[in-house]
Design an enzyme around this catalytic site. Structure first.
Site, PDB file in Angstrom:
ATOM      1  N   LYS A   1       0.812  -1.211   0.000  1.00 25.47           N
ATOM      2  CA  LYS A   1       0.000   0.000   0.000  1.00 25.47           C
ATOM      3  C   LYS A   1       0.840   1.253   0.000  1.00 25.47           C
ATOM      4  O   LYS A   1       0.440   2.273  -0.569  1.00 25.47           O
ATOM      5  CB  LYS A   1      -0.892   0.007   1.227  1.00 25.47           C
ATOM      6  CG  LYS A   1      -1.943  -1.067   1.184  1.00 25.47           C
ATOM      7  CD  LYS A   1      -2.897  -0.769   2.279  1.00 25.47           C
ATOM      8  CE  LYS A   1      -4.097  -1.635   2.215  1.00 25.47           C
ATOM      9  NZ  LYS A   1      -5.092  -1.134   3.159  1.00 25.47           N
TER      10      LYS A   1
ATOM     11  N   HIS B   1     -15.218  -6.387   7.964  1.00 25.54           N
ATOM     12  CA  HIS B   1     -14.511  -6.275   6.688  1.00 25.54           C
ATOM     13  C   HIS B   1     -14.964  -7.315   5.675  1.00 25.54           C
ATOM     14  O   HIS B   1     -14.272  -7.613   4.710  1.00 25.54           O
ATOM     15  CB  HIS B   1     -12.999  -6.302   6.896  1.00 25.54           C
ATOM     16  CG  HIS B   1     -12.547  -5.269   7.880  1.00 25.54           C
ATOM     17  ND1 HIS B   1     -12.744  -3.923   7.666  1.00 25.54           N
ATOM     18  CD2 HIS B   1     -11.967  -5.371   9.098  1.00 25.54           C
ATOM     19  CE1 HIS B   1     -12.309  -3.250   8.704  1.00 25.54           C
ATOM     20  NE2 HIS B   1     -11.829  -4.106   9.597  1.00 25.54           N
TER      21      HIS B   1
ATOM     22  N   ARG C   1      -8.201  -8.335  -9.270  1.00 24.18           N
ATOM     23  CA  ARG C   1      -8.902  -9.582  -9.585  1.00 24.18           C
ATOM     24  C   ARG C   1     -10.341  -9.266 -10.012  1.00 24.18           C
ATOM     25  O   ARG C   1     -10.788  -8.131  -9.868  1.00 24.18           O
ATOM     26  CB  ARG C   1      -8.970 -10.449  -8.320  1.00 24.18           C
ATOM     27  CG  ARG C   1      -9.714  -9.746  -7.191  1.00 24.18           C
ATOM     28  CD  ARG C   1     -10.024 -10.614  -5.998  1.00 24.18           C
ATOM     29  NE  ARG C   1     -10.905  -9.921  -5.070  1.00 24.18           N
ATOM     30  CZ  ARG C   1     -10.523  -9.085  -4.115  1.00 24.18           C
ATOM     31  NH1 ARG C   1      -9.248  -8.821  -3.945  1.00 24.18           N
ATOM     32  NH2 ARG C   1     -11.407  -8.489  -3.339  1.00 24.18           N
TER      33      ARG C   1
HETATM   34  C1  MV4 Z   1     -10.135   3.481   6.475  1.00 23.65           C
HETATM   35  C2  MV4 Z   1     -11.259   3.919   7.205  1.00 23.65           C
HETATM   36  C3  MV4 Z   1     -11.275   5.238   7.604  1.00 23.65           C
HETATM   37  N1  MV4 Z   1     -10.237   6.052   7.324  1.00 23.65           N
HETATM   38  N2  MV4 Z   1      -9.136   4.333   6.208  1.00 23.65           N
HETATM   39  C4  MV4 Z   1     -11.285  -1.136   6.286  1.00 23.65           C
HETATM   40  C5  MV4 Z   1     -10.796  -2.191   5.352  1.00 23.65           C
HETATM   41  C6  MV4 Z   1      -9.700  -1.584   4.585  1.00 23.65           C
HETATM   42  N3  MV4 Z   1      -9.722  -2.008   3.220  1.00 23.65           N
HETATM   43  C7  MV4 Z   1      -9.881  -0.129   4.728  1.00 23.65           C
HETATM   44  N4  MV4 Z   1     -10.788   0.094   5.813  1.00 23.65           N
HETATM   45  C8  MV4 Z   1     -10.999   1.339   6.299  1.00 23.65           C
HETATM   46  N5  MV4 Z   1     -10.025   2.243   6.037  1.00 23.65           N
HETATM   47  C9  MV4 Z   1      -9.190   5.573   6.630  1.00 23.65           C
HETATM   48  N6  MV4 Z   1      -8.179   6.392   6.357  1.00 23.65           N
HETATM   49  C10 MV4 Z   1     -12.258   3.022   7.471  1.00 23.65           C
HETATM   50  C11 MV4 Z   1     -12.137   1.717   7.039  1.00 23.65           C
HETATM   51  C12 MV4 Z   1     -13.213   0.847   7.385  1.00 23.65           C
HETATM   52  C13 MV4 Z   1     -14.064   0.362   6.422  1.00 23.65           C
HETATM   53  C14 MV4 Z   1     -13.888   0.672   5.083  1.00 23.65           C
HETATM   54  C15 MV4 Z   1     -14.737   0.184   4.146  1.00 23.65           C
HETATM   55  C16 MV4 Z   1     -15.783  -0.619   4.527  1.00 23.65           C
HETATM   56  C17 MV4 Z   1     -15.968  -0.959   5.845  1.00 23.65           C
HETATM   57  C18 MV4 Z   1     -15.111  -0.478   6.809  1.00 23.65           C
HETATM   58  C19 MV4 Z   1     -15.313  -0.828   8.132  1.00 23.65           C
HETATM   59  C20 MV4 Z   1     -14.451  -0.348   9.083  1.00 23.65           C
HETATM   60  C21 MV4 Z   1     -13.393   0.484   8.703  1.00 23.65           C
END
Ligand code: MV4
Length: 511
Positions: free
Chosen positions: A116, A235, A292
């Site tokens: 990342k 997630h 993917r």
């Molecule tokens: C975040 C966020 C808030 N701020 N990044 C969760 C999985 C990963 N792919 C990225 N995620 C998140 N990143 C920042 N800078 C909140 C989440 C997140 C989230 C994102 C998408 C769908 C569900 C989620 C559930 C909790 C946290």
């Protein structure tokens, strides 16, 4: 065009790819582990080869065994589906070395997106908007303190090798930073063997919206519109839809153009997805790229009127995209429910077992991508996704009503499924009003919903007894013993059995 393709996967996605092969006149080769001998993908393929013991490391993740089957069967290409080896750059490289076409991006493009921090550096150079933070791993606690102070709390610590929320920590205030940093590092080390951690500003109650892209091997890249994926739990996505209710044509164009820029910056080919976080002001930030075909690709197929697997295969065969960006139009609305073998009464824990009765919905505006059949035993060794039920309509309301109707037709006997959860979601006023963010499901599941008038009233019990009779008759009819079932019927005569049905129906109604 390829004459034979090996599908290095199982379950509904293997069936999905086999179908595309057959539509294109291509033979499909299945591989299966010891517990998957009787799986649907094995039955539908033209040839099937055993690849070992149930643990994925010995079968579906075993590069040598899969390449050996490709060589023995004469398959010219491999479709990896999702999960397993689909985002494994080593596998893509091994396929290239073995002279077998990997249906997906190059190993180099996967590597570029795998870290990342590396992806953030590439996006910085390409002028792509990403969440404020660092684009390199943190070197010390002091540095973390300074960066966090500069961008402002709350902040998010994330593993560079991460994805899917592993090694991620939300930090609200400076006094929590030290222990969160240590926790994120050790989780990253444990999960990925790499303790690199970086900082992002935390977006509060974000939406998760992703953009589908397709790129051919001649430099043409297009976007096919977005998917709204904010309904998640731990997630894990649960419901996805296209288009997103908050994206208008102007935002779609801006997001799509950014997604194309991301793909070009990575030298991307084939199908891919660019994930964005969207804040409450509808500002979007690049999050990561999934290299993917995704579980939720059918909602895009329905609203864009395209077959993504056909296009993946044609691109891998060296064809040019058969259309341009101007030809892509989004029409109607599609919503997908992921049907899992999970027990709603036990915190949605995986619940494998034998499917004794299966009544599957179809009808107008319904697509069902399924890997199960009646009599099949769901193994406990893999992800418990059984099927995807997708509703399509002229608009969101029609998609919801068709999906609600189809869910009420769906009956999977013998195992527990999460089907009742979707009935709850689809009738929720906030979902109906499209007021969904990544916290919606946790809020819904933290309270037990009580349906007015249902708790213990005699009408519900009566309905349950009638339903019990119907299920008994249907089950018997399916087994060809209808008469015995009716004369044998415990309904009414056996109060213990009817009270079991009553309590089962009540439980179902309360979910
Ligand atoms: C975040 C966020 C808030 N701020 N990044 C969760 C999985 C990963 N792919 C990225 N995620 C998140 N990143 C920042 N800078 C909140 C989440 C997140 C989230 C994102 C998408 C769908 C569900 C989620 C559930 C909790 C946290």
């Amino acid at each position: 065009m390829f004459k034979k393709i090996l599908i290095a996967n199982r379950g509904e996605i293997a069936v999905r790819v086999i179908r595309a092969c057959h539509e294109m006149g291509i033979a499909a080769v299945a591989v299966y582990s010891d517990v998957d001998r009787a799986s649907l993908h094995v039955r539908k393929a033209d040839e099937a080869y055993p690849i070992g013991a149930p643990p994925a490391s010995e079968s579906y993740l075993n590069i040598a065994k899969i390449l050996d089957v490709a060589s023995r069967s004469g398959a010219e290409a491999i479709h990896p589906g999702y999960g397993f080896l689909s985002e494994n750059a080593k596998f893509a490289r091994a396929c290239a070395d073995a002279g077998v076409k990997f249906i997906g991006p190059t190993a180099a493009a996967m590597d570029a997106m795998g870290s990342k921090t590396r992806a953030r550096q590439a996006m910085e150079r390409a002028g792509v908007p990403f969440v404020p933070g660092t684009s390199r791993g943190l070197e010390s606690y002091e540095q973390a303190e300074q960066v966090a102070e500069r961008i402002g709390y709350p902040i998010m610590l994330k593993a560079a090798a991460g994805g899917g929320g592993k090694g991620m920590r939300l930090v609200h205030a400076p006094q929590e930073l030290k222990s969160a940093l240590e926790a994120a590092r050790s989780e990253a080390e444990r999960s990925f063997g790499d303790n690199e951690v970086y900082i992002e500003k935390a977006i509060v109650n974000p939406r998760h919206i992703e953009m589908q892209i397709l790129a051919d091997e001649h430099g043409n890249t297009v976007y096919l519109g977005e998917r709204e994926c904010s309904l998640q739990r731990r997630h894990q996505k649960v419901v996805e839809e296209a288009p997103s209710p908050i994206v208008d044509p102007d935002m779609r164009r801006r997001m799509g153009e950014v997604a194309v820029r991301v793909a070009r910056a990575a030298g991307y080919t084939n199908a891919g997805t660019v994930e964005f976080l969207v804040d409450q002001q509808r500002i979007f930030y690049f999050l990561e790229m999934n290299t993917r075909l995704q579980v939720e690709h059918p909602v895009t197929e329905l609203v864009a009127g395209l077959d993504l697997v056909h296009l993946q295969i044609r691109i891998a065969d060296g064809e040019r995209l058969p259309f341009t960006q101007n030809d892509v139009t989004i029409r109607g609305h599609a919503i997908e429910c992921r049907i899992y073998a999970e027990d709603p009464d036990n915190n949605y824990f995986p619940s494998p077992g034998t499917i004794t009765l299966l009544l599957a919905p179809s009808g107008p505006g319904i697509r069902r991508d399924s890997g199960m059949y009646e009599g099949w035993t769901v193994p406990m060794d893999y992800d418990p996704l059984l099927a995807k039920l997708i509703g399509y309509g002229t608009d969101r309301d029609q998609a919801i009503s068709r999906l609600t109707r189809a869910l009420s037709e769906y009956f999977v006997g013998g195992i527990k499924t999460n089907i009742s959860l979707f009935r709850r979601i689809l009738r929720h006023p906030d979902f109906r009003a499209a007021k969904i963010d990544t916290g919606f499901l946790d809020r819904l599941l933290s309270k037990k919903e009580i349906v007015p008038g249902d708790s213990g009233d005699s009408k519900a019990a009566e309905v349950a007894v009638i339903a019990a009779g119907m299920f008994a008759a249907l089950g018997a009819a399916a087994a060809g013993t209808g008469e015995r079932a009716i004369t044998n019927g415990s309904v009414g005569s056996d109060s213990k059995a009817s009270s079991q049905w009553r309590s089962a129906a009540r439980r179902e109604a309360l979910q």
